[in-house]
Structures are given as structure tokens and as C-alpha cells.
Design a protein around this motif. Structure first.
Motif, PDB file in Angstrom:
ATOM      1  N   LYS A   1       0.838  -1.194   0.000  1.00 47.00           N
ATOM      2  CA  LYS A   1       0.000   0.000   0.000  1.00 47.00           C
ATOM      3  C   LYS A   1       0.877   1.250   0.000  1.00 47.00           C
ATOM      4  O   LYS A   1       1.907   1.305   0.675  1.00 47.00           O
ATOM      5  CB  LYS A   1      -0.910   0.002   1.234  1.00 47.00           C
ATOM      6  N   ILE A   2       0.471   2.225  -0.771  1.00 44.98           N
ATOM      7  CA  ILE A   2       1.120   3.543  -0.753  1.00 44.98           C
ATOM      8  C   ILE A   2       0.071   4.563  -0.343  1.00 44.98           C
ATOM      9  O   ILE A   2      -1.039   4.586  -0.889  1.00 44.98           O
ATOM     10  CB  ILE A   2       1.704   3.912  -2.131  1.00 44.98           C
ATOM     11  N   GLU A   3       0.419   5.371   0.632  1.00 46.34           N
ATOM     12  CA  GLU A   3      -0.483   6.416   1.079  1.00 46.34           C
ATOM     13  C   GLU A   3       0.275   7.738   1.174  1.00 46.34           C
ATOM     14  O   GLU A   3       1.509   7.756   1.262  1.00 46.34           O
ATOM     15  CB  GLU A   3      -1.109   6.067   2.432  1.00 46.34           C
ATOM     16  N   ARG A   4      -0.460   8.820   1.130  1.00 48.58           N
ATOM     17  CA  ARG A   4       0.177  10.139   1.242  1.00 48.58           C
ATOM     18  C   ARG A   4      -0.614  11.003   2.224  1.00 48.58           C
ATOM     19  O   ARG A   4      -1.825  10.843   2.373  1.00 48.58           O
ATOM     20  CB  ARG A   4       0.251  10.835  -0.116  1.00 48.58           C
TER      21      ARG A   4
ATOM     22  N   VAL B   1      -2.998   6.017  -2.109  1.00 49.02           N
ATOM     23  CA  VAL B   1      -2.525   6.255  -3.478  1.00 49.02           C
ATOM     24  C   VAL B   1      -2.739   5.002  -4.318  1.00 49.02           C
ATOM     25  O   VAL B   1      -3.251   5.056  -5.437  1.00 49.02           O
ATOM     26  CB  VAL B   1      -1.036   6.665  -3.476  1.00 49.02           C
ATOM     27  N   SER B   2      -2.344   3.844  -3.779  1.00 43.75           N
ATOM     28  CA  SER B   2      -2.552   2.575  -4.485  1.00 43.75           C
ATOM     29  C   SER B   2      -2.471   1.434  -3.489  1.00 43.75           C
ATOM     30  O   SER B   2      -1.821   1.533  -2.447  1.00 43.75           O
ATOM     31  CB  SER B   2      -1.519   2.388  -5.604  1.00 43.75           C
TER      32      SER B   2
ATOM     33  N   SER C   1       9.401  -6.934  -6.864  1.00 46.34           N
ATOM     34  CA  SER C   1       9.702  -5.509  -6.909  1.00 46.34           C
ATOM     35  C   SER C   1       8.425  -4.691  -6.779  1.00 46.34           C
ATOM     36  O   SER C   1       7.380  -5.053  -7.331  1.00 46.34           O
ATOM     37  CB  SER C   1      10.394  -5.161  -8.231  1.00 46.34           C
ATOM     38  N   THR C   2       8.524  -3.576  -6.055  1.00 44.35           N
ATOM     39  CA  THR C   2       7.404  -2.639  -5.933  1.00 44.35           C
ATOM     40  C   THR C   2       7.599  -1.432  -6.837  1.00 44.35           C
ATOM     41  O   THR C   2       6.898  -0.433  -6.711  1.00 44.35           O
ATOM     42  CB  THR C   2       7.258  -2.160  -4.473  1.00 44.35           C
ATOM     43  N   ALA C   3       8.558  -1.527  -7.761  1.00 41.44           N
ATOM     44  CA  ALA C   3       8.968  -0.364  -8.561  1.00 41.44           C
ATOM     45  C   ALA C   3       7.821   0.231  -9.378  1.00 41.44           C
ATOM     46  O   ALA C   3       7.713   1.453  -9.503  1.00 41.44           O
ATOM     47  CB  ALA C   3      10.132  -0.738  -9.474  1.00 41.44           C
ATOM     48  N   THR C   4       6.971  -0.613  -9.942  1.00 44.63           N
ATOM     49  CA  THR C   4       5.875  -0.090 -10.776  1.00 44.63           C
ATOM     50  C   THR C   4       4.990   0.849  -9.984  1.00 44.63           C
ATOM     51  O   THR C   4       4.694   1.978 -10.423  1.00 44.63           O
ATOM     52  CB  THR C   4       5.041  -1.260 -11.345  1.00 44.63           C
ATOM     53  N   GLN C   5       4.574   0.427  -8.816  1.00 44.84           N
ATOM     54  CA  GLN C   5       3.678   1.249  -7.990  1.00 44.84           C
ATOM     55  C   GLN C   5       4.438   2.417  -7.352  1.00 44.84           C
ATOM     56  O   GLN C   5       3.945   3.553  -7.320  1.00 44.84           O
ATOM     57  CB  GLN C   5       3.037   0.382  -6.905  1.00 44.84           C
ATOM     58  N   TYR C   6       5.639   2.135  -6.851  1.00 46.27           N
ATOM     59  CA  TYR C   6       6.425   3.167  -6.172  1.00 46.27           C
ATOM     60  C   TYR C   6       6.805   4.291  -7.133  1.00 46.27           C
ATOM     61  O   TYR C   6       6.635   5.477  -6.824  1.00 46.27           O
ATOM     62  CB  TYR C   6       7.670   2.526  -5.568  1.00 46.27           C
ATOM     63  N   ASN C   7       7.326   3.934  -8.281  1.00 41.30           N
ATOM     64  CA  ASN C   7       7.759   4.955  -9.239  1.00 41.30           C
ATOM     65  C   ASN C   7       6.588   5.768  -9.767  1.00 41.30           C
ATOM     66  O   ASN C   7       6.734   6.965 -10.059  1.00 41.30           O
ATOM     67  CB  ASN C   7       8.511   4.297 -10.396  1.00 41.30           C
TER      68      ASN C   7
ATOM     69  N   VAL D   1       5.910   8.326  -7.082  1.00 41.94           N
ATOM     70  CA  VAL D   1       6.952   9.359  -7.101  1.00 41.94           C
ATOM     71  C   VAL D   1       6.730  10.327  -8.263  1.00 41.94           C
ATOM     72  O   VAL D   1       6.879  11.549  -8.117  1.00 41.94           O
ATOM     73  CB  VAL D   1       8.344   8.699  -7.196  1.00 41.94           C
ATOM     74  N   ALA D   2       6.349   9.805  -9.415  1.00 44.58           N
ATOM     75  CA  ALA D   2       6.119  10.657 -10.586  1.00 44.58           C
ATOM     76  C   ALA D   2       4.870  11.519 -10.420  1.00 44.58           C
ATOM     77  O   ALA D   2       4.835  12.678 -10.855  1.00 44.58           O
ATOM     78  CB  ALA D   2       6.000   9.796 -11.839  1.00 44.58           C
ATOM     79  N   THR D   3       3.841  10.957  -9.782  1.00 45.96           N
ATOM     80  CA  THR D   3       2.586  11.694  -9.606  1.00 45.96           C
ATOM     81  C   THR D   3       2.694  12.770  -8.543  1.00 45.96           C
ATOM     82  O   THR D   3       2.076  13.835  -8.654  1.00 45.96           O
ATOM     83  CB  THR D   3       1.456  10.706  -9.233  1.00 45.96           C
ATOM     84  N   TYR D   4       3.505  12.509  -7.509  1.00 47.39           N
ATOM     85  CA  TYR D   4       3.654  13.460  -6.398  1.00 47.39           C
ATOM     86  C   TYR D   4       5.143  13.812  -6.234  1.00 47.39           C
ATOM     87  O   TYR D   4       5.804  13.359  -5.296  1.00 47.39           O
ATOM     88  CB  TYR D   4       3.095  12.859  -5.107  1.00 47.39           C
TER      89      TYR D   4
END
Length: 195
Positions: free
Chosen positions: A112-115, A126-127, A136-142, A145-148
Motif C-alpha cells: 500500500k502507498i499512502e500520502r 494512493v494505491s 519488486s514494488t517499482a511499478t507502484q512506487y515509481n 513518485v512521478a505523480t507526487y
């Protein structure tokens, strides 16, 4: 007969033994009675699911013995981040060449990604994604990072320890916490080794 020991002769298949001192007065058909050996070799090959695809990678071979024509059973194994999925259903061949493949799948957890709101103590999702241990969590993490771009991404809501790159999925649920930093300043992290 491979995997068996001869026991005796019988007048019927699997019947009692013919006494060795019985006189033979007519033509007879004798049947060999065999005893399955309990030390017949077989092997179990263990496979672990890959992190980034649905294939499997060889882990180890265990050599075992069992009773001929009985089930060839794998030993239960413990691998961190994995659970038993399935094993081939085979019987032990008398010639000792039976191979049983056993498969272990990766545990699946929630990433989970939250902001946090820029000004208020309100957190937004966020997702949320289901990922395998070690994936790898790169797809969701990146994407976050790009959106925020004005956010930094931390190991907890109150921690000052931030991620420098997308983490691999641990053997547990994982949440990455974004807090507004107010800057898109890019910086470089350097490492050095003592001694």
C-alpha cells in the motif's frame, strides 16, 4: 524383479507357500510370490516460485528411500516467504529412478502507498496492490513518485527514514508513507566503507 525380494512359490497368485517336501504327482503351475523392498531409492526435487513471473527455480534435491509401489512422498520443507503448493502424485518404481517434483509458491501480501495531506493530518490511499514476497514494488512506487514529485516516501507515518528507491516486498504487508516536502530538489546519496 527390481524392487522386490523373492519369498516363495505358490499354487495361486499371492497364495500360501507350497511346502518344499510336497511330492509332485501331476503337472503344476507355480506362481512366484514377491515381497516389496522397503529400501527402494527415489528423489524429491524442490522448486520455488519466481518473484517476477509464474515460473519456478530449482532449490534442492532430497534423496529418500521407501517401499516399492507405495506413494513417493516429499518431506515437508520450510522456506522463508514460501508455502507448499503441490507435489506430483507418484509411486516408487522398483528400479529406483522415481523423481517427484514438489512446488512452493511465494506468500502474497498487500503493498500500500499512502500520502499525507499537504497541510492537514489526513492520509489518502494512493494505491493498493497484491504482490509476492521478494517482488519488486517499482511499478507502484515509481508511479507515486512521478505523480507526487513534491513528496518524500517514508518507512512509517512519523519516521524520518525515507526510501531512496522502491523496496522489494518483504515477508509481510508493507505500507509506504508519503509526506509533502515542498521541493522537487534532486540530490545524490553517497556511500563509503570504513576500514
Amino acid at each position: 524383479r527390481a524392487g522386490y525380494d523373492f519369498k516363495y512359490w505358490s499354487l495361486t497368485e499371492g497364495g500360501p507357500a507350497v511346502p518344499s517336501n510336497d511330492p509332485v504327482t501331476e503337472d503344476l503351475t507355480l506362481h512366484a510370490v514377491w515381497q516389496a523392498r522397503t529400501d527402494t531409492s527415489y528423489k524429491v526435487v524442490y522448486w520455488l516460485e519466481n518473484a517476477e513471473d509464474n515460473g519456478y527455480t530449482f532449490e534442492e534435491i532430497v534423496y529418500k528411500i521407501g517401499t516399492t509401489d507405495n506413494p513417493a512422498t516429499p518431506d515437508p520443507k520450510t522456506y522463508t516467504g514460501f508455502h507448499f503448493y503441490e507435489a506430483e502424485n507418484k509411486t516408487i518404481s522398483g528400479n529406483g529412478d522415481t523423481v517427484v517434483n514438489a512446488y512452493y509458491k511465494r506468500n502474497v501480501y498487500t503493498f500500500k502507498i499512502e500520502r499525507k495531506h499537504e497541510k492537514f493530518y489526513t492520509w489518502y490511499d494512493v494505491s493498493t496492490t497484491q504482490l509476492k514476497y521478494g517482488q519488486s514494488t517499482a511499478t507502484q512506487y515509481n508511479a507515486a513518485v512521478a505523480t507526487y514529485p513534491n513528496y518524500s516516501w517514508y518507512v512509517s507515518r512519523t519516521s524520518n527514514t525515507a526510501y531512496s528507491e522502491a523496496p522489494a516486498m518483504p515477508n509481510a504487508n508493507l505500507t509506504v508513507h508519503g509526506r509533502y516536502s515542498g521541493s522537487t530538489y534532486q540530490y545524490t546519496i553517497g556511500y563509503y566503507e570504513l576500514g
